[in-house]
Every structure is written in C-alpha cells, then in structure tokens.
Design a protein around this motif. Sequence first.
Motif: not given
Length: 189
Positions: A119-135
């Motif tokens: 994960t990686h959150t934005n500076r005001d913690a309103s959004y985060l980007i994350y990954n899901t392992t897929t095939t």
Amino acid sequence: IDTEDRTTINSFIATLGGEKGEFLPDNIISVNFSPENNSIFYIVKDTVGVRGIIKSITETKTSQLWTSPFSEWTSEWPTQGTIFLTTKPSWRVEGSLWGLNTKTGVITKILSGIPGLTTHTNRDASYLIYNTTTTNGPRLSIYSMAKNTTLDLGVYGLPEKCVWSNTQTTLVYCALPALFVGTAYPDSW
C-alpha cells in the motif's frame, strides 16, 4: 549493519549540523517521521512479537503505542492522527492494512484478505493505492477512505513505484512496466 556480527541493524538519529545524536534500539524493522517531522514511529522486534514506539525528536520522550504478536509489518505516517500498518507482503499470503490512532493506540482494520498486498497512502490519508496479486501480475487499485470504495485502475504495477501529487490529493503518478514476467509479485520484485 553492525560491523562485528553483520546481523544486527543499528539505527542512529541526529540533526544535520547538530551537536549530538543517539542510537535507537537494534533491529528496527520499519521507521517513519511524523508529518511535522518532530517525532518518529518505529517498529522493533521483541521476544513476543513487535512493539510500535513513538519517539520525540526534540525531547527525550518515548512511548510505546502498540504491540503485536505478528512480527512482519511495514508502516507509513502521512497524517498526525494515523499511522498505517500493512502486513509484509507475499504473493502466497493474504495481507491486511490497519490504521493506528496515534493518540489512543486503537487499531482499526481498513483492508484485508488481499493476496500480495502492498500500500501507499496519499498525504492527507484520504486515498491509498494498493495492489492485488493476480495471475497476470500485481493489479493496482485506489481505495477511498471516506467512501470505503475501491476503484480498479485496470493496470499492473506496485504502489512502491507510485508517488502522490503534492498539489492534488487524488492524483498519483506510477512507473509501470510494459510486461510482468511471472506471477509471484511482490516477492519477485
């Protein structure tokens, strides 16, 4: 790394141009500065798991905020009120993300059951980007904290290769590979 045993990680904190500094406990596994840069949060292993410690930079004040029997965590401290704790990832393990209240020490689950989660959150913690392992590789999504919703971005990448805009809380820039080889991400990275 300690030059004698080559297994102990030594951490030292000091102000550039300052007169002195100090050693922190050995083998810290994650460390972050507070948004105001006046404190640090670090996670250190102990005999029963890990402890999360907040230490003032300007004073000698140190306080234990959190403990866990699980020893594999990463942390981020984007806003004064919340430290985000993510289980260390593996493509074979479902990960989770937790919010740790810096005033009360209360921990709240935000995301869970996601294979290979980073994960990686934005500076005001309103959004985060994350990954899901897929095939096909690690698929990127954006999570809205306020709406409790997820938007699949339709691309493959890792949040560690993304940076949030300093001027717009909803704008993220990511370095994406043309092709992922294999499926064991983030381990293969």
